[in-house]
Design a protein around this motif. Structure first.
Motif, PDB file in Angstrom:
ATOM      1  N   ASP A   1      43.298  51.108 -20.569  1.00 17.93           N
ATOM      2  CA  ASP A   1      44.277  50.251 -19.895  1.00 17.93           C
ATOM      3  C   ASP A   1      44.473  50.660 -18.441  1.00 17.93           C
ATOM      4  OD1 ASP A   1      44.624  48.759 -22.154  1.00 17.93           O
ATOM      5  OD2 ASP A   1      46.450  49.794 -22.816  1.00 17.93           O
ATOM      6  N   ALA A   2      44.637  51.958 -18.225  1.00 14.16           N
ATOM      7  CA  ALA A   2      44.830  52.435 -16.855  1.00 14.16           C
ATOM      8  C   ALA A   2      43.571  52.217 -16.017  1.00 14.16           C
ATOM      9  CB  ALA A   2      45.212  53.913 -16.863  1.00 14.16           C
ATOM     10  N   PHE A   3      42.416  52.441 -16.623  1.00 12.69           N
ATOM     11  CA  PHE A   3      41.153  52.288 -15.899  1.00 12.69           C
ATOM     12  C   PHE A   3      40.899  50.820 -15.561  1.00 12.69           C
ATOM     13  CE2 PHE A   3      36.597  51.669 -15.570  1.00 12.69           C
ATOM     14  CZ  PHE A   3      36.186  52.750 -14.803  1.00 12.69           C
ATOM     15  N   ASN A   4      41.117  49.945 -16.535  1.00 15.42           N
ATOM     16  CA  ASN A   4      40.785  48.534 -16.368  1.00 15.42           C
ATOM     17  C   ASN A   4      41.766  47.795 -15.466  1.00 15.42           C
ATOM     18  OD1 ASN A   4      38.718  49.049 -18.176  1.00 15.42           O
ATOM     19  ND2 ASN A   4      39.838  48.242 -19.941  1.00 15.42           N
ATOM     20  N   ASP A   5      43.039  48.104 -15.612  1.00 14.82           N
ATOM     21  CA  ASP A   5      44.052  47.333 -14.892  1.00 14.82           C
ATOM     22  C   ASP A   5      44.912  48.166 -13.952  1.00 14.82           C
ATOM     23  OD1 ASP A   5      43.370  44.922 -16.257  1.00 14.82           O
ATOM     24  OD2 ASP A   5      44.463  45.649 -18.015  1.00 14.82           O
ATOM     25  N   GLY A   6      45.151  49.422 -14.295  1.00 11.66           N
ATOM     26  CA  GLY A   6      46.093  50.220 -13.523  1.00 11.66           C
ATOM     27  C   GLY A   6      45.661  50.497 -12.096  1.00 11.66           C
ATOM     28  N   ALA A   7      44.341  50.530 -11.834  1.00 11.22           N
ATOM     29  CA  ALA A   7      43.868  50.872 -10.495  1.00 11.22           C
ATOM     30  C   ALA A   7      43.367  49.657  -9.713  1.00 11.22           C
ATOM     31  CB  ALA A   7      42.745  51.907 -10.592  1.00 11.22           C
ATOM     32  N   ARG A   8      43.674  48.477 -10.177  1.00 11.15           N
ATOM     33  CA  ARG A   8      43.182  47.297  -9.472  1.00 11.15           C
ATOM     34  C   ARG A   8      44.015  46.989  -8.231  1.00 11.15           C
ATOM     35  NH1 ARG A   8      39.220  44.532 -11.499  1.00 11.15           N
ATOM     36  NH2 ARG A   8      39.725  42.709 -10.218  1.00 11.15           N
ATOM     37  N   THR A   9      45.305  47.124  -8.328  1.00 11.05           N
ATOM     38  CA  THR A   9      46.160  46.725  -7.214  1.00 11.05           C
ATOM     39  C   THR A   9      46.953  47.881  -6.607  1.00 11.05           C
ATOM     40  OG1 THR A   9      47.939  46.136  -8.759  1.00 11.05           O
ATOM     41  CG2 THR A   9      46.407  44.391  -8.119  1.00 11.05           C
ATOM     42  N   THR A  10      46.856  49.052  -7.207  1.00  8.69           N
ATOM     43  CA  THR A  10      47.592  50.180  -6.653  1.00  8.69           C
ATOM     44  C   THR A  10      46.924  51.490  -7.044  1.00  8.69           C
ATOM     45  OG1 THR A  10      49.789  51.217  -6.478  1.00  8.69           O
ATOM     46  CG2 THR A  10      49.114  50.437  -8.651  1.00  8.69           C
ATOM     47  N   LEU A  11      47.184  52.531  -6.281  1.00  9.56           N
ATOM     48  CA  LEU A  11      46.764  53.900  -6.600  1.00  9.56           C
ATOM     49  C   LEU A  11      47.983  54.794  -6.381  1.00  9.56           C
ATOM     50  CD1 LEU A  11      43.215  54.195  -4.934  1.00  9.56           C
ATOM     51  CD2 LEU A  11      43.733  54.209  -7.371  1.00  9.56           C
ATOM     52  N   LYS A  12      48.661  55.094  -7.488  1.00 10.25           N
ATOM     53  CA  LYS A  12      49.895  55.885  -7.363  1.00 10.25           C
ATOM     54  C   LYS A  12      49.605  57.344  -7.040  1.00 10.25           C
ATOM     55  CE  LYS A  12      52.459  52.881 -10.542  1.00 10.25           C
ATOM     56  NZ  LYS A  12      53.215  52.794 -11.826  1.00 10.25           N
ATOM     57  N   THR A  13      48.470  57.835  -7.512  1.00  9.06           N
ATOM     58  CA  THR A  13      48.116  59.239  -7.295  1.00  9.06           C
ATOM     59  C   THR A  13      46.794  59.298  -6.534  1.00  9.06           C
ATOM     60  OG1 THR A  13      49.182  59.813  -9.390  1.00  9.06           O
ATOM     61  CG2 THR A  13      47.721  61.462  -8.397  1.00  9.06           C
ATOM     62  N   THR A  14      46.790  59.993  -5.394  1.00  9.80           N
ATOM     63  CA  THR A  14      45.600  60.100  -4.558  1.00  9.80           C
ATOM     64  C   THR A  14      45.425  61.553  -4.124  1.00  9.80           C
ATOM     65  OG1 THR A  14      46.862  59.539  -2.567  1.00  9.80           O
ATOM     66  CG2 THR A  14      45.816  57.718  -3.747  1.00  9.80           C
ATOM     67  N   ALA A  15      44.359  61.803  -3.360  1.00 11.58           N
ATOM     68  CA  ALA A  15      44.123  63.172  -2.884  1.00 11.58           C
ATOM     69  C   ALA A  15      43.255  63.128  -1.627  1.00 11.58           C
ATOM     70  CB  ALA A  15      43.456  64.012  -3.967  1.00 11.58           C
ATOM     71  N   GLY A  16      43.705  62.386  -0.633  1.00  8.76           N
ATOM     72  CA  GLY A  16      42.999  62.293   0.635  1.00  8.76           C
ATOM     73  C   GLY A  16      43.957  62.521   1.780  1.00  8.76           C
ATOM     74  N   PRO A  17      43.491  62.392   3.007  1.00  5.47           N
ATOM     75  CA  PRO A  17      44.388  62.578   4.155  1.00  5.47           C
ATOM     76  C   PRO A  17      45.464  61.509   4.243  1.00  5.47           C
ATOM     77  CG  PRO A  17      42.214  61.832   4.866  1.00  5.47           C
ATOM     78  CD  PRO A  17      42.093  62.172   3.425  1.00  5.47           C
ATOM     79  N   PHE A  18      45.274  60.388   3.511  1.00  3.84           N
ATOM     80  CA  PHE A  18      46.273  59.321   3.496  1.00  3.84           C
ATOM     81  C   PHE A  18      46.647  58.998   2.052  1.00  3.84           C
ATOM     82  CE2 PHE A  18      44.244  58.749   7.584  1.00  3.84           C
ATOM     83  CZ  PHE A  18      45.292  58.408   8.433  1.00  3.84           C
ATOM     84  N   VAL A  19      47.797  58.340   1.898  1.00  7.31           N
ATOM     85  CA  VAL A  19      48.224  57.800   0.613  1.00  7.31           C
ATOM     86  C   VAL A  19      48.395  56.296   0.780  1.00  7.31           C
ATOM     87  CG1 VAL A  19      49.386  59.897  -0.159  1.00  7.31           C
ATOM     88  CG2 VAL A  19      50.675  58.183   1.138  1.00  7.31           C
ATOM     89  N   LEU A  20      48.327  55.581  -0.346  1.00  2.39           N
ATOM     90  CA  LEU A  20      48.515  54.135  -0.309  1.00  2.39           C
ATOM     91  C   LEU A  20      50.009  53.831  -0.224  1.00  2.39           C
ATOM     92  CD1 LEU A  20      47.370  51.270  -0.541  1.00  2.39           C
ATOM     93  CD2 LEU A  20      47.485  51.506  -3.031  1.00  2.39           C
TER      94      LEU A  20
END
Length: 797
Positions: free
Chosen positions: A211-230
């Motif tokens: 569920d998280a893979f198919n739909d959770g990351a389509r419109t948002t990324l709550k957890t990231t690990a780069g120089p920026f966040v969404l």
């Protein structure tokens, strides 16, 4: 580019998202088959206005144009696109990004080291993670994230809607190492491209469940690990906004915010002039306008020598003034309206040019190449001799010059399907096919049975190329005596009818002369745009030689021998000299050259279009019709003219950009087409689905993966598989050179040139522009000094 139109489950998707001597036939040595040293090649350097971080100001916002908002933030789904790649590059870990030479390079922000520590009995890779690396929620990046991504992408659980699993299916297990910062990956079979895995790396919260893979990351990324966040995504505004990551442990991002804004290609110039964007990929026309704007900076208010009204001569201007102030009131009103319209256009253009002075054009070569694709599934191009004839009719240098020359970029044809100039392992393999040679191309067509009189002949119950030869073997012997006896009986009758036949032939030749004069016009009439009314009909009927009798050119007896010579040089013959079964293809002898003694038809412009069995040799050439595809259409027109010289007709069909790939390329509704593939640091993994031999499906269709030319051999597949399992880099590159030579010889894909990369950038911005091979370092992008800080949009406020 996004590659769509192929059912899920049939594709191993690429990780990166939609080139006769007298009496003797000379066959060149196949470049790319040698295991010798690599060809020295230099790529075009990137152009990003590099600046040391201490000279770049902290703060402000930059606006970056993308074609459209990403359909998904999950890079492993089928509808991931270039915007997905661009944006996730600033948000998620990439363990081995490409450097400026197109090689994967360890990213120290995430890894201290990563290497193969065991080869027997299993390949084992040990990752040592940067101890400071954490997700934006504060959790350490570790083995659980690697395990979750492997399980989601290995292809064993159909609940995960994933478009690709290359490499992940080879992993046997993933374990924690000596401590939490070590990840130990064991492979079930060797995998040379292990550096391609886990990039981008998603947190286990996304990859841990369907569920998280198919739909959770389509419109948002709550957890990231780069120089920026969404920070946000606004469909109404067409923007994706990134903010500086407060938990980022690496070099602090120079920009406060980075906004990706959806701007269609046709609207880029307007977006630049009104301050909507600071960074945008542009077409040559917009690049020319920026160059002119910079040149006109010192014009001291003088009228521009280009743009609206620039073509009006003094005499025309005087006449217009006279009409506007004349006694004829109606004529004066029309003239005044036209003059006012032109005045407004001149003012608007001058205002836009003034705004464009604030931009610079950064240019390099894009890490992608344009190819001519030849659909070998059916029709004339199912015969490999016809494909080779088409390929050898092309002046690839002229085509590269057409696109790259006016931009001041090196105009050299690309010599490899699997590497670009400047990358390790690049070697020009086009010698497997041969250089441009009109006479050889004509001879190949003649050997395949396409002749000047072929369109006037009644259909025969024969098959093209080698299939006819296979069919004829036994039957020819059985019919030999009967044919000989019949010819003797017919001898006298032929003599008696000779006078009557001669008169008929003269009348036929006279008609053919009239048809020949219309050959160029008939090709033009074959050009139409899908959706236009009054679509022209079929091309003009085939023509026959004007002043001489019809000559039927049969394949020479040495055809098979010449094909054997070519294959021997390609290294595909068995120990005893037999052709390897895995390289046999339907449609004729597998050779890039026609047999010695095969006569070449006269040029089509003089003698008319070739034909066979009552049909003309006409190929469907599909091209995109959008405003951003003008250079492709120019190349297409030149290709059509080159093919006309050897008697091959083209019916050019222009289709909307949005349907070009899905409805024509992926579905196979074309004979010839132009499209591009991105570069890769992992050709054994990424190249295989593009050149894999199509396999029949249970419903009778072909499973083509991403091989939209439908041309391939088992031997090519085997070379890719060997290279993917070869842990010695030099040996793997040698295998890729051999595969490239065979792809050239199959003539399904003809690389033409590396695509130009033109980027308009606010001249105060540093470390951004035409990146070439290299991945951007988003944390280094910024304005050069405090006074310059602020986007054009900020300055307008």
């Amino acid at each position: 580019m996004s590659h769509v139109g192929v059912p899920r489950g049939t594709v191993r998707k690429r990780r990166s998202l939609a080139l006769l001597t007298t009496g003797v036939l000379t066959i060149p040595v196949l470049a790319g088959c040698s295991s010798g040293g690599e060809e020295t090649s230099r790529g075009v350097p990137q152009d990003i206005a590099p600046a040391a971080r201490e000279t770049v100001a902290d703060g402000s916002t930059a606006n970056w144009a993308v074609d459209a908002l990403p359909a998904t933030f999950n890079a492993f789904q089928a509808d991931a696109d270039s915007a997905t790649t661009r944006i996730t590059g600033a948000l998620l870990p990439t363990l081995f990004p490409m450097d400026r030479t197109g090689q994967p390079k360890l990213n120290p922000d995430y890894l201290e080291s990563a290497k193969v520590i065991e080869r027997e009995p299993r390949q084992v890779v040990l990752y040592k993670l940067n101890q400071q690396a954490v997700w934006s929620d504060g959790r350490e990046i570790g083995a659980p994230d690697f395990v979750a991504q492997w399980r989601a992408l290995r292809g064993k659980d159909s609940a995960f809607w994933t478009a690709r699993n290359s490499g992940y299916e080879r992993i046997e297990k993933i374990e924690r190492g000596a401590d939490d910062l070590q990840v130990r990956v064991t492979f079930s079979k060797p995998y040379a491209d292990w550096r391609s895995l886990f990039s981008p790396l998603y947190p286990k919260e996304i990859t841990g469940s369907p569920d998280a893979f198919n739909d959770g990351a389509r419109t948002t990324l709550k957890t990231t690990a780069g120089p920026f966040v969404l920070k946000s995504m606004s469909k109404s505004k067409g923007t994706v906004t990134l903010a500086r990551n407060p938990r980022w442990w690496g070099d602090k991002a120079k920009l406060d915010t980075l906004v990706f804004r959806a701007v269609a290609a046709k609207d880029r110039t307007q977006a630049l002039t009104d301050g909507t964007v600071d960074i945008a990929d542009i077409d040559p026309a917009t690049a020319d306008r920026i160059t002119l704007a910079r040149r006109d900076r010192g014009s001291n208010g003088q009228p521009l020598s280009h743009g609206p009204g620039a073509e009006i001569t003094p005499a025309q201007a005087l006449r217009s003034w006279a009409q506007a102030h004349g006694s004829d009131e109606d004529a004066a009103e029309i003239a005044q309206a036209a003059r006012e319209k032109n005045r407004k256009a001149v003012v608007a253009y001058a205002t836009e040019q003034k705004a464009l002075r604030d931009f610079a054009v950064r240019k390099s070569l894009e890490p992608a190449y344009t190819q001519l694709a030849l659909n070998g599934e059916s029709g004339p191009l199912a015969d490999d001799r016809v494909r080779r004839a088409v390929a050898r009719a092309l002046d690839r240098q002229e085509l590269a010059q057409t696109v790259l020359g006016p931009l001041g970029l090196p105009a050299k044809p690309l010599g490899s399907h699997l590497a670009l100039a400047g990358q390790p392992g690049y070697k020009d393999g086009s010698g497997a096919l041969g250089e441009q040679n009109t006479k050889e191309a004509q001879a190949l067509l003649a050997d395949a049975g396409w002749t000047r009189g072929g369109a006037a002949e009644p259909p025969k119950d024969t098959k093209a190329g080698s299939e006819a030869e296979k069919k004829g073997g036994k039957d020819d012997e059985e019919d030999k005596e009967a044919k000989t006896e019949k010819s003797e009986k017919d001898g006298k009758k032929a003599e008696e009818d000779s006078t009557e036949d001669s008169a008929d032939s003269a009348a036929e030749r006279k008609k053919a002369d009239r048809d020949s004069e219309d050959s160029a016009a008939s090709r033009d009439e074959g050009l139409y745009i899908v959706g236009d009314d009054n679509k022209p009909g079929a091309p003009a009927p085939a023509t026959v030689g004007s002043a001489s009798a019809v000559h039927v050119l049969a394949p020479a007896r040495t055809a098979a021998a010449q094909g054997t010579v070519l294959l021997r040089q390609a290294g595909v013959l068995g120990e005893g000299g037999a052709v390897a079964a895995t390289d046999k293809q339907p449609g004729g002898a597998a050779g890039a050259y026609a047999p010695v003694g095969t006569a070449a038809p006269a040029p089509a412009a003089a003698k008319g279009q070739l034909g066979k069995d009552g049909k003309t040799l006409t190929l469907r050439f599909v091209l995109p019709s959008g405003p951003g595809s003008q250079s492709l259409r120019s190349v297409g027109d030149k290709i059509a003219a080159m093919l006309e010289k050897i008697g091959v007709g083209t019916e050019i069909t222009k289709v909307p950009d949005e349907s070009y790939f899905k409805d024509h390329i992926a579905s196979g509704a074309y004979d010839l087409a132009l499209y591009s593939w991105p570069a890769t640091a992992y050709p054994a993994t990424d190249g295989r689905p593009i050149y894999a031999k199509p396999e029949p499906a249970t419903d009778g269709s072909l499973l083509v993966e991403q091989n939209y030319t439908r041309v391939g051999t088992d031997h090519i597949d085997q070379l890719f598989d060997k290279a993917a399992a070869e842990l010695d880099e030099k040996a793997a590159r040698d295998l890729m050179k051999q595969a490239d030579a065979r792809i050239w010889a199959a003539a399904g894909s003809i690389p033409l040139f590396q695509r130009p990369q033109l980027v308009a950038v606010d001249k105060k911005l540093a470390n951004v522009g035409a990146f070439g091979f290299a991945a951007p370092r988003y944390q280094d992008i910024g304005f050069k000094n405090r006074q310059a800080a602020g986007s054009p949009a900020d300055r307008k406020k």
